[in-house]
Enzyme design. Structure first.
Site, PDB file in Angstrom:
ATOM      1  N   HIS A  56       0.857  -1.176   0.000  1.00 46.31           N
ATOM      2  CA  HIS A  56       0.000   0.000   0.000  1.00 46.31           C
ATOM      3  C   HIS A  56       0.895   1.229   0.000  1.00 46.31           C
ATOM      4  CE1 HIS A  56       0.577  -0.019   4.421  1.00 46.31           C
ATOM      5  NE2 HIS A  56       0.248   1.264   4.371  1.00 46.31           N
ATOM      6  N   TYR A 124       4.359   1.783  14.309  1.00 48.19           N
ATOM      7  CA  TYR A 124       4.599   2.789  13.273  1.00 48.19           C
ATOM      8  C   TYR A 124       3.961   4.119  13.637  1.00 48.19           C
ATOM      9  CZ  TYR A 124       0.063   1.166  11.433  1.00 48.19           C
ATOM     10  OH  TYR A 124      -1.251   0.808  11.290  1.00 48.19           O
TER      11      TYR A 124
END
Length: 156
Positions: A56, A124
């Site tokens: 992605h 993240y």
């Protein structure tokens, strides 16, 4: 292999003693935040051995990835038509044995495969908070022919 323009890494330092260890991951004055503008969101995900989560990319969002547990093969592919590294693919091996941060600029497709027999955890950070009404996520298949990455482990 040419390094994808704008991708940065930061080695992390463990401070160990007889009680365990301490490690800073990311600070507001870190050069990686200088690339992305500002803090948006922190997230964590666990994936099981052999899982591939790819690919992605984002048009507005930058990512900073860290794998505190397990081991992962991280693959980046530059989709930015005006980038000097357009079409380049980079591979990084991240995890417990390689503790560093990886800055992934917007427009660079990214994904990973969990290596070994243990799950991998990814933490993240993004410069934007996720907006379910206008998600900045664009998906490509893990075996997208334009990227052409072979996820199989090669034995020599």
């Amino acid at each position: 292999m040419k390094r994808i323009e704008g991708v940065l890494t930061k080695m992390l330092v463990k401070h160990c003693d007889d009680r365990g260890f301490f490690m800073e991951i990311l600070r507001e004055d870190d050069v990686l935040f200088g690339q992305s503008g500002h803090f948006g969101q922190a997230s964590i995900s666990l994936s099981y051995p052999g899982v591939i989560k790819a690919f992605h990319y984002h048009k507005l969002q930058d990512d900073i990835w860290f794998f505190p547990n397990g081991s992962a093969q991280v693959v980046l592919h530059d989709l930015r038509e005006h980038s000097p590294s357009y079409g380049e693919t980079n591979v990084f091996y991240m995890g417990e044995g390689a503790p560093y941060l990886l800055f992934i600029p917007r427009g660079v497709a990214h994904g990973y495969r969990v290596l070994g027999a243990q799950p991998a955890t990814i933490v993240y950070f993004t410069n934007l908070a996720y907006d379910p009404k206008q998600p900045d996520e664009y998906r490509l298949a893990y075996d997208d022919p334009e990227i052409g990455f072979d996820w199989n482990t090669k034995f020599r």
